[in-house]
Write a protein that holds these residues in place. Structure first.
Motif, PDB file in Angstrom:
ATOM      1  N   MET A   1       0.819  -1.182   0.000  1.00 22.13           N
ATOM      2  CA  MET A   1       0.000   0.000   0.000  1.00 22.13           C
ATOM      3  C   MET A   1       0.864   1.246   0.000  1.00 22.13           C
ATOM      4  SD  MET A   1      -3.091   0.322  -0.181  1.00 22.13           S
ATOM      5  CE  MET A   1      -4.475   1.255   0.185  1.00 22.13           C
ATOM      6  N   ASP A   2       1.948   1.181   0.712  1.00 20.37           N
ATOM      7  CA  ASP A   2       2.869   2.319   0.737  1.00 20.37           C
ATOM      8  C   ASP A   2       3.464   2.558  -0.650  1.00 20.37           C
ATOM      9  OD1 ASP A   2       2.485   2.776   3.428  1.00 20.37           O
ATOM     10  OD2 ASP A   2       4.057   1.346   4.007  1.00 20.37           O
ATOM     11  N   GLU A   3       3.682   1.466  -1.330  1.00 20.66           N
ATOM     12  CA  GLU A   3       4.229   1.567  -2.676  1.00 20.66           C
ATOM     13  C   GLU A   3       3.255   2.301  -3.604  1.00 20.66           C
ATOM     14  OE1 GLU A   3       5.578  -1.696  -5.791  1.00 20.66           O
ATOM     15  OE2 GLU A   3       6.165  -2.181  -3.737  1.00 20.66           O
ATOM     16  N   LEU A   4       1.945   2.023  -3.473  1.00 20.80           N
ATOM     17  CA  LEU A   4       0.921   2.680  -4.266  1.00 20.80           C
ATOM     18  C   LEU A   4       0.872   4.172  -3.950  1.00 20.80           C
ATOM     19  CD1 LEU A   4      -1.365   2.339  -6.331  1.00 20.80           C
ATOM     20  CD2 LEU A   4      -2.896   1.910  -4.409  1.00 20.80           C
ATOM     21  N   LYS A   5       1.035   4.526  -2.674  1.00 25.02           N
ATOM     22  CA  LYS A   5       1.026   5.937  -2.291  1.00 25.02           C
ATOM     23  C   LYS A   5       2.219   6.667  -2.913  1.00 25.02           C
ATOM     24  CE  LYS A   5      -1.418   5.584   2.082  1.00 25.02           C
ATOM     25  NZ  LYS A   5      -1.334   5.706   3.528  1.00 25.02           N
ATOM     26  N   ASN A   6       3.325   6.001  -3.028  1.00 25.37           N
ATOM     27  CA  ASN A   6       4.503   6.632  -3.617  1.00 25.37           C
ATOM     28  C   ASN A   6       4.352   6.809  -5.133  1.00 25.37           C
ATOM     29  OD1 ASN A   6       5.744   6.766  -1.133  1.00 25.37           O
ATOM     30  ND2 ASN A   6       6.848   4.835  -1.403  1.00 25.37           N
ATOM     31  N   ILE A   7       3.796   5.787  -5.786  1.00 31.37           N
ATOM     32  CA  ILE A   7       3.691   5.816  -7.251  1.00 31.37           C
ATOM     33  C   ILE A   7       2.562   6.744  -7.698  1.00 31.37           C
ATOM     34  CG2 ILE A   7       3.209   4.446  -9.300  1.00 31.37           C
ATOM     35  CD1 ILE A   7       4.510   2.097  -7.875  1.00 31.37           C
ATOM     36  N   ALA A   8       1.386   6.564  -7.131  1.00 31.92           N
ATOM     37  CA  ALA A   8       0.226   7.346  -7.546  1.00 31.92           C
ATOM     38  C   ALA A   8      -0.529   7.805  -6.310  1.00 31.92           C
ATOM     39  CB  ALA A   8      -0.667   6.513  -8.440  1.00 31.92           C
ATOM     40  N   PRO A   9      -0.203   8.942  -5.778  1.00 30.30           N
ATOM     41  CA  PRO A   9      -0.858   9.391  -4.552  1.00 30.30           C
ATOM     42  C   PRO A   9      -2.354   9.672  -4.735  1.00 30.30           C
ATOM     43  CG  PRO A   9       0.669  11.072  -5.370  1.00 30.30           C
ATOM     44  CD  PRO A   9       0.827   9.880  -6.216  1.00 30.30           C
ATOM     45  N   GLU A  10      -2.755  10.205  -5.882  1.00 23.67           N
ATOM     46  CA  GLU A  10      -4.177  10.490  -6.136  1.00 23.67           C
ATOM     47  C   GLU A  10      -4.973   9.201  -6.246  1.00 23.67           C
ATOM     48  OE1 GLU A  10      -5.729  13.465  -6.217  1.00 23.67           O
ATOM     49  OE2 GLU A  10      -3.826  14.339  -5.620  1.00 23.67           O
ATOM     50  N   LEU A  11      -4.392   8.206  -6.869  1.00 16.38           N
ATOM     51  CA  LEU A  11      -5.070   6.927  -7.041  1.00 16.38           C
ATOM     52  C   LEU A  11      -5.255   6.214  -5.708  1.00 16.38           C
ATOM     53  CD1 LEU A  11      -6.233   5.018  -9.171  1.00 16.38           C
ATOM     54  CD2 LEU A  11      -3.989   3.955  -9.336  1.00 16.38           C
ATOM     55  N   SER A  12      -4.333   6.337  -4.800  1.00 14.69           N
ATOM     56  CA  SER A  12      -4.436   5.665  -3.499  1.00 14.69           C
ATOM     57  C   SER A  12      -5.503   6.302  -2.612  1.00 14.69           C
ATOM     58  CB  SER A  12      -3.086   5.677  -2.792  1.00 14.69           C
ATOM     59  OG  SER A  12      -2.705   7.011  -2.498  1.00 14.69           O
ATOM     60  N   LYS A  13      -5.913   7.551  -2.897  1.00 14.93           N
ATOM     61  CA  LYS A  13      -6.934   8.227  -2.100  1.00 14.93           C
ATOM     62  C   LYS A  13      -8.351   7.777  -2.450  1.00 14.93           C
ATOM     63  CE  LYS A  13      -4.244  12.440  -1.522  1.00 14.93           C
ATOM     64  NZ  LYS A  13      -4.122  13.852  -1.864  1.00 14.93           N
ATOM     65  N   LEU A  14      -8.534   7.149  -3.612  1.00 18.15           N
ATOM     66  CA  LEU A  14      -9.870   6.720  -4.021  1.00 18.15           C
ATOM     67  C   LEU A  14     -10.360   5.574  -3.154  1.00 18.15           C
ATOM     68  CD1 LEU A  14      -9.553   6.764  -7.899  1.00 18.15           C
ATOM     69  CD2 LEU A  14     -10.692   8.434  -6.463  1.00 18.15           C
ATOM     70  N   LYS A  15     -11.707   5.555  -2.896  1.00 18.59           N
ATOM     71  CA  LYS A  15     -12.309   4.473  -2.106  1.00 18.59           C
ATOM     72  C   LYS A  15     -12.453   3.244  -2.976  1.00 18.59           C
ATOM     73  CE  LYS A  15     -14.960   7.683   0.695  1.00 18.59           C
ATOM     74  NZ  LYS A  15     -16.289   8.095   1.109  1.00 18.59           N
ATOM     75  N   LYS A  16     -12.417   2.088  -2.346  1.00 20.81           N
ATOM     76  CA  LYS A  16     -12.509   0.823  -3.067  1.00 20.81           C
ATOM     77  C   LYS A  16     -13.918   0.272  -2.968  1.00 20.81           C
ATOM     78  CE  LYS A  16      -7.704  -0.145  -2.270  1.00 20.81           C
ATOM     79  NZ  LYS A  16      -6.714  -0.983  -1.670  1.00 20.81           N
ATOM     80  N   GLU A  17     -14.881   0.969  -3.589  1.00 18.18           N
ATOM     81  CA  GLU A  17     -16.278   0.545  -3.605  1.00 18.18           C
ATOM     82  C   GLU A  17     -16.695   0.289  -5.048  1.00 18.18           C
ATOM     83  OE1 GLU A  17     -18.580   3.641  -1.925  1.00 18.18           O
ATOM     84  OE2 GLU A  17     -17.810   3.341   0.079  1.00 18.18           O
ATOM     85  N   VAL A  18     -17.732  -0.532  -5.218  1.00 14.60           N
ATOM     86  CA  VAL A  18     -18.297  -0.770  -6.538  1.00 14.60           C
ATOM     87  C   VAL A  18     -19.212   0.419  -6.855  1.00 14.60           C
ATOM     88  CG1 VAL A  18     -19.724  -2.310  -7.912  1.00 14.60           C
ATOM     89  CG2 VAL A  18     -18.193  -3.247  -6.171  1.00 14.60           C
ATOM     90  N   PRO A  19     -19.010   1.102  -7.948  1.00  6.34           N
ATOM     91  CA  PRO A  19     -19.794   2.307  -8.238  1.00  6.34           C
ATOM     92  C   PRO A  19     -21.203   2.011  -8.765  1.00  6.34           C
ATOM     93  CG  PRO A  19     -18.193   1.967  -9.957  1.00  6.34           C
ATOM     94  CD  PRO A  19     -17.949   0.915  -8.927  1.00  6.34           C
ATOM     95  N   PHE A  20     -21.471   0.763  -9.129  1.00  6.77           N
ATOM     96  CA  PHE A  20     -22.767   0.420  -9.714  1.00  6.77           C
ATOM     97  C   PHE A  20     -23.625  -0.317  -8.699  1.00  6.77           C
ATOM     98  CE2 PHE A  20     -19.568   0.241 -13.108  1.00  6.77           C
ATOM     99  CZ  PHE A  20     -20.014   1.297 -13.889  1.00  6.77           C
TER     100      PHE A  20
END
Length: 153
Positions: free
Chosen positions: A1-20
């Motif tokens: 998860m830390d790796e994701l924050k380093n690579i794409a900080p905006e992407l890591s802020k998104l919630k992990k919910e199904v939008p439909f």
């Protein structure tokens, strides 16, 4: 998860919910709605007979496209090509006959020229037979032209 924050900080802020999702109480009366829909499809819609214009529409379009191609291609080509051909043939005809005539005249001296003139005058006094005249007239004139000439005289 830390790796994701380093690579794409905006992407890591998104919630992990199904939008439909389905609307609330959608499946409660689903079977009843499906039954009514199936009954209306069994009855079917009344068939509309195609109108004549709808049947002829493809053929009219095809004919219009051929007419357009004809007008855009054949008519201008015919106009320009025939005028060019006529000009070329007229120029060729005149230049050929003129040059031939000049070549003949250049090769003749004065005494020969006058002798030829005297011979051509004596040759014109030949008499034609009736059969020769009739064959000439029938070959060179139409029946209508002969009728008009005899009617006027």
């Amino acid at each position: 998860m830390d790796e994701l924050k380093n690579i794409a900080p905006e992407l890591s802020k998104l919630k992990k919910e199904v939008p439909f999702s389905t609307p609330k109480n959608y499946f409660d009366d689903f079977s009843a709605r499906m039954q009514t829909r199936m009954q209306t499809e069994k009855q079917g819609e009344p068939e509309h007979k195609p109108k004549i214009i709808q049947l002829l529409k493809p053929f009219i379009g095809l004919a219009a496209s051929f007419a357009l191609i004809f007008l855009l291609v054949y008519v201008p080509l015919k106009t320009f090509i025939t005028s060019e051909i006529n000009e070329v043939t007229v120029n060729i005809d005149h230049s050929d006959t003129d040059s031939e005539f000049l070549n003949i005249l250049e090769g003749i001296d004065e005494s020969s020229f006058f002798a030829l003139l005297d011979e051509s005058e004596s040759e014109t006094t030949d008499d034609f037979t009736n059969e020769e005249l009739m064959s000439y007239v029938s070959a060179n004139f139409t029946d209508y032209e002969i009728f008009e000439f005899t009617k006027n005289n």
